[in-house]
Design a protein around this motif. Structure first.
Motif, PDB file in Angstrom:
ATOM      1  N   LEU A  58       0.824  -1.214   0.000  1.00  0.00           N
ATOM      2  CA  LEU A  58       0.000   0.000   0.000  1.00  0.00           C
ATOM      3  C   LEU A  58       0.860   1.267   0.000  1.00  0.00           C
ATOM      4  O   LEU A  58       0.523   2.257  -0.645  1.00  0.00           O
ATOM      5  N   VAL A  59       1.969   1.246   0.749  1.00  0.00           N
ATOM      6  CA  VAL A  59       2.859   2.415   0.760  1.00  0.00           C
ATOM      7  C   VAL A  59       3.426   2.645  -0.640  1.00  0.00           C
ATOM      8  O   VAL A  59       3.489   3.791  -1.122  1.00  0.00           O
ATOM      9  N   GLU A  60       3.839   1.564  -1.311  1.00  0.00           N
ATOM     10  CA  GLU A  60       4.343   1.697  -2.679  1.00  0.00           C
ATOM     11  C   GLU A  60       3.259   2.260  -3.598  1.00  0.00           C
ATOM     12  O   GLU A  60       3.532   3.092  -4.473  1.00  0.00           O
ATOM     13  N   HIS A  61       2.034   1.805  -3.387  1.00  0.00           N
ATOM     14  CA  HIS A  61       0.914   2.308  -4.200  1.00  0.00           C
ATOM     15  C   HIS A  61       0.706   3.808  -3.964  1.00  0.00           C
ATOM     16  O   HIS A  61       0.527   4.577  -4.918  1.00  0.00           O
ATOM     17  N   LEU A  62       0.738   4.228  -2.694  1.00  0.00           N
ATOM     18  CA  LEU A  62       0.526   5.647  -2.381  1.00  0.00           C
ATOM     19  C   LEU A  62       1.661   6.509  -2.908  1.00  0.00           C
ATOM     20  O   LEU A  62       1.442   7.634  -3.383  1.00  0.00           O
ATOM     21  N   LEU A  63       2.885   6.006  -2.814  1.00  0.00           N
ATOM     22  CA  LEU A  63       4.025   6.759  -3.361  1.00  0.00           C
ATOM     23  C   LEU A  63       3.869   6.955  -4.867  1.00  0.00           C
ATOM     24  O   LEU A  63       4.247   7.989  -5.423  1.00  0.00           O
ATOM     25  N   LEU A  85      -7.426  -1.986  -3.407  1.00  0.00           N
ATOM     26  CA  LEU A  85      -7.782  -3.404  -3.380  1.00  0.00           C
ATOM     27  C   LEU A  85      -7.196  -4.137  -4.582  1.00  0.00           C
ATOM     28  O   LEU A  85      -6.687  -5.263  -4.461  1.00  0.00           O
ATOM     29  N   ALA A  86      -7.238  -3.485  -5.733  1.00  0.00           N
ATOM     30  CA  ALA A  86      -6.660  -4.096  -6.936  1.00  0.00           C
ATOM     31  C   ALA A  86      -5.156  -4.276  -6.797  1.00  0.00           C
ATOM     32  O   ALA A  86      -4.586  -5.282  -7.253  1.00  0.00           O
ATOM     33  N   THR A  87      -4.494  -3.312  -6.154  1.00  0.00           N
ATOM     34  CA  THR A  87      -3.050  -3.408  -5.945  1.00  0.00           C
ATOM     35  C   THR A  87      -2.702  -4.591  -5.061  1.00  0.00           C
ATOM     36  O   THR A  87      -1.756  -5.341  -5.338  1.00  0.00           O
ATOM     37  N   LEU A  88      -3.473  -4.770  -3.972  1.00  0.00           N
ATOM     38  CA  LEU A  88      -3.218  -5.898  -3.062  1.00  0.00           C
ATOM     39  C   LEU A  88      -3.509  -7.225  -3.751  1.00  0.00           C
ATOM     40  O   LEU A  88      -2.764  -8.207  -3.602  1.00  0.00           O
ATOM     41  N   THR A  89      -4.603  -7.261  -4.501  1.00  0.00           N
ATOM     42  CA  THR A  89      -4.965  -8.496  -5.197  1.00  0.00           C
ATOM     43  C   THR A  89      -3.926  -8.859  -6.239  1.00  0.00           C
ATOM     44  O   THR A  89      -3.703 -10.041  -6.548  1.00  0.00           O
ATOM     45  N   GLY A  90      -3.245  -7.860  -6.788  1.00  0.00           N
ATOM     46  CA  GLY A  90      -2.223  -8.106  -7.790  1.00  0.00           C
ATOM     47  C   GLY A  90      -0.920  -8.628  -7.228  1.00  0.00           C
ATOM     48  O   GLY A  90      -0.022  -9.031  -7.993  1.00  0.00           O
ATOM     49  N   ASP A  91      -0.773  -8.620  -5.900  1.00  0.00           N
ATOM     50  CA  ASP A  91       0.437  -9.154  -5.283  1.00  0.00           C
ATOM     51  C   ASP A  91       0.315 -10.677  -5.194  1.00  0.00           C
ATOM     52  O   ASP A  91      -0.599 -11.204  -4.551  1.00  0.00           O
ATOM     53  N   ALA A  92       1.230 -11.395  -5.826  1.00  0.00           N
ATOM     54  CA  ALA A  92       1.132 -12.855  -5.916  1.00  0.00           C
ATOM     55  C   ALA A  92       1.183 -13.520  -4.544  1.00  0.00           C
ATOM     56  O   ALA A  92       0.443 -14.483  -4.271  1.00  0.00           O
ATOM     57  N   PHE A  93       2.045 -13.016  -3.655  1.00  0.00           N
ATOM     58  CA  PHE A  93       2.166 -13.620  -2.320  1.00  0.00           C
ATOM     59  C   PHE A  93       0.863 -13.481  -1.536  1.00  0.00           C
ATOM     60  O   PHE A  93       0.361 -14.453  -0.976  1.00  0.00           O
ATOM     61  N   LEU A  94       0.306 -12.267  -1.501  1.00  0.00           N
ATOM     62  CA  LEU A  94      -0.926 -12.040  -0.746  1.00  0.00           C
ATOM     63  C   LEU A  94      -2.099 -12.796  -1.352  1.00  0.00           C
ATOM     64  O   LEU A  94      -2.940 -13.338  -0.635  1.00  0.00           O
ATOM     65  N   ARG A  95      -2.158 -12.840  -2.670  1.00  0.00           N
ATOM     66  CA  ARG A  95      -3.273 -13.517  -3.338  1.00  0.00           C
ATOM     67  C   ARG A  95      -3.303 -15.000  -2.991  1.00  0.00           C
ATOM     68  O   ARG A  95      -4.373 -15.608  -2.884  1.00  0.00           O
ATOM     69  N   GLY A  96      -2.152 -15.584  -2.759  1.00  0.00           N
ATOM     70  CA  GLY A  96      -2.111 -16.998  -2.413  1.00  0.00           C
ATOM     71  C   GLY A  96      -2.346 -17.274  -0.941  1.00  0.00           C
ATOM     72  O   GLY A  96      -2.561 -18.425  -0.551  1.00  0.00           O
ATOM     73  N   GLN A  97      -2.300 -16.238  -0.091  1.00  0.00           N
ATOM     74  CA  GLN A  97      -2.414 -16.430   1.351  1.00  0.00           C
ATOM     75  C   GLN A  97      -3.738 -15.954   1.941  1.00  0.00           C
ATOM     76  O   GLN A  97      -4.150 -16.423   3.004  1.00  0.00           O
ATOM     77  N   VAL A  98      -4.413 -15.020   1.265  1.00  0.00           N
ATOM     78  CA  VAL A  98      -5.556 -14.332   1.866  1.00  0.00           C
ATOM     79  C   VAL A  98      -6.826 -14.592   1.072  1.00  0.00           C
ATOM     80  O   VAL A  98      -6.826 -14.504  -0.173  1.00  0.00           O
ATOM     81  N   ASN A  99      -7.900 -14.912   1.807  1.00  0.00           N
ATOM     82  CA  ASN A  99      -9.199 -15.119   1.176  1.00  0.00           C
ATOM     83  C   ASN A  99     -10.018 -13.828   1.124  1.00  0.00           C
ATOM     84  O   ASN A  99     -10.694 -13.561   0.131  1.00  0.00           O
ATOM     85  N   GLU A 100      -9.976 -13.054   2.216  1.00  0.00           N
ATOM     86  CA  GLU A 100     -10.755 -11.811   2.280  1.00  0.00           C
ATOM     87  C   GLU A 100      -9.790 -10.632   2.209  1.00  0.00           C
ATOM     88  O   GLU A 100      -9.326 -10.131   3.230  1.00  0.00           O
ATOM     89  N   MET A 101      -9.517 -10.198   1.015  1.00  0.00           N
ATOM     90  CA  MET A 101      -8.522  -9.147   0.810  1.00  0.00           C
ATOM     91  C   MET A 101      -9.001  -7.794   1.351  1.00  0.00           C
ATOM     92  O   MET A 101      -8.186  -6.983   1.814  1.00  0.00           O
ATOM     93  N   MET A 105      -6.920  -5.265   3.735  1.00  0.00           N
ATOM     94  CA  MET A 105      -6.669  -3.882   3.335  1.00  0.00           C
ATOM     95  C   MET A 105      -7.053  -2.922   4.459  1.00  0.00           C
ATOM     96  O   MET A 105      -6.297  -1.994   4.778  1.00  0.00           O
ATOM     97  N   ASP A 106      -8.211  -3.149   5.062  1.00  0.00           N
ATOM     98  CA  ASP A 106      -8.642  -2.282   6.157  1.00  0.00           C
ATOM     99  C   ASP A 106      -7.637  -2.316   7.300  1.00  0.00           C
ATOM    100  O   ASP A 106      -7.254  -1.268   7.848  1.00  0.00           O
ATOM    101  N   ARG A 107      -7.206  -3.516   7.691  1.00  0.00           N
ATOM    102  CA  ARG A 107      -6.280  -3.643   8.825  1.00  0.00           C
ATOM    103  C   ARG A 107      -4.931  -3.014   8.507  1.00  0.00           C
ATOM    104  O   ARG A 107      -4.337  -2.327   9.341  1.00  0.00           O
ATOM    105  N   ALA A 108      -4.418  -3.241   7.279  1.00  0.00           N
ATOM    106  CA  ALA A 108      -3.114  -2.699   6.915  1.00  0.00           C
ATOM    107  C   ALA A 108      -3.138  -1.177   6.882  1.00  0.00           C
ATOM    108  O   ALA A 108      -2.198  -0.520   7.353  1.00  0.00           O
ATOM    109  N   LEU A 109      -4.208  -0.597   6.364  1.00  0.00           N
ATOM    110  CA  LEU A 109      -4.309   0.869   6.327  1.00  0.00           C
ATOM    111  C   LEU A 109      -4.361   1.458   7.726  1.00  0.00           C
ATOM    112  O   LEU A 109      -3.699   2.450   8.035  1.00  0.00           O
ATOM    113  N   LEU A 110      -5.172   0.851   8.597  1.00  0.00           N
ATOM    114  CA  LEU A 110      -5.260   1.345   9.972  1.00  0.00           C
ATOM    115  C   LEU A 110      -3.926   1.178  10.699  1.00  0.00           C
ATOM    116  O   LEU A 110      -3.528   2.035  11.488  1.00  0.00           O
ATOM    117  N   TRP A 111      -3.235   0.076  10.435  1.00  0.00           N
ATOM    118  CA  TRP A 111      -1.933  -0.139  11.076  1.00  0.00           C
ATOM    119  C   TRP A 111      -0.935   0.929  10.636  1.00  0.00           C
ATOM    120  O   TRP A 111      -0.200   1.480  11.463  1.00  0.00           O
TER     121      TRP A 111
END
Length: 298
Positions: A58-63, A85-101, A105-111
């Motif tokens: 997400l930081v890379e996306h915002l930059l 959401l599209a940026t996160l879904t496009g990450d191969a590692f996250l797409r293979g690990q997460v069902n509810e992207m 996304m909500d948790r990562a942004l708040l963190w």
């Protein structure tokens, strides 16, 4: 910084079943935190790894949303939920690990916001709800025992208010003693603290008023029967007081109302007083103003 990181881990997992974080924190003093693990270490490690990975993406996306040549602190970047959401879904590692992207996304942004990596402006209200309410299955009505934790919370708040008053009073005569009181509050158990700093006030600290207010409202009556009527703490109970002329009925009534307002913390607008004539109403109003102040009397 350590505390901020720990609180970030404590918020991980709150969107899972049960609504509890992966760890529970309790601050014991300025420099001491108690940490209790509420899920397995493997779950905690996996949650943190996914959160960090999503945060990095997400930081890379915002930059990438900054204008050309924009560098430095406090730069404003604009994006949409769909693009993130599209940026996160496009990450191969996250797409293979997460069902509810979306949840990740909500948790990562708040963190990122909590760690002050980025600051969510107008979008903060989208991700941070006011509260989470969970209903116990199968319950049709509430019993007295269901309110016990809430009552414990309010009782502790009352004690803390008296402790703050004791701190202020102590500080007027000696700031060194006030500092020792503060340290003892976090270091000693409640019994030890009360015995050292508030000896003889065990009953007083349970009341939602000061000792001076209790003295003026209850003890000033000087009559055990009248004091019992005024300080009656039963709920949903009708009380009939039979007394002859000149026995102090009006005084007891006024002090009972004052007790409801000052000690029981009832809303003065919910109290209705009926009198025989206008003169009695004026007298009651004047006495109430003397006991509870003009702000509460009507």
């Amino acid at each position: 910084m350590v505390e901020k990181l720990l609180r970030g881990m404590a918020r991980d997992g709150r969107d899972l079943d049960g609504g509890k974080g992966n760890v529970r924190l309790r601050k014991a003093s300025r420099d001491t935190l108690f940490v209790a693990l509420q899920r397995s270490w493997s779950v905690l490690e996996q949650s943190a790894a996914l959160r960090r990975q999503a945060g990095e993406v997400l930081v890379e996306h915002l930059l990438g949303r900054l204008g050309k040549g924009q560098w430095g602190k406090d730069q404003q970047a604009e994006t949409t939920l769909g693009d993130m959401l599209a940026t996160l879904t496009g990450d191969a590692f996250l797409r293979g690990q997460v069902n509810e992207m979306t949840r990740l996304m909500d948790r990562a942004l708040l963190w990122l916001h909590e760690q002050e990596v980025v600051t969510l402006g107008k979008g903060l209200t989208v991700f941070r709800p006011a509260m989470t309410v969970q209903l116990a299955p199968g319950k049709t009505q509430f019993l007295v025992k269901d309110f016990a934790p809430l009552q414990e919370h309010y009782d502790e708040q009352t004690v803390q208010t008296h402790v703050m008053a004791a701190y202020a009073e102590t500080g007027l005569s000696s700031m060194q003693d006030a500092i020792r009181l503060t340290k003892d509050y976090f270091a000693l158990d409640q019994e030890g603290f009360m015995g050292r700093w508030m000896k003889g006030k065990t009953t007083e600290v349970k009341r939602q008023t000061t000792g001076k207010s209790w003295q003026n409202v209850v003890e000033a009556l000087g009559n055990p029967v009248q004091q019992k009527i005024v300080a009656d703490d039963r709920d949903a109970t009708n009380v009939l007081v039979l007394a002859g002329p000149g026995s102090g009925k009006t005084r007891v009534l006024v002090h009972r109302i004052a007790c409801l307002i000052r000690v029981r913390r009832e809303d003065s607008r919910s109290i209705l007083v009926l009198s025989y004539n206008r003169h009695a109403a004026v007298e009651i109003r004047a006495r109430l103003r003397h006991l509870v102040g003009a702000r509460h009397s009507v």
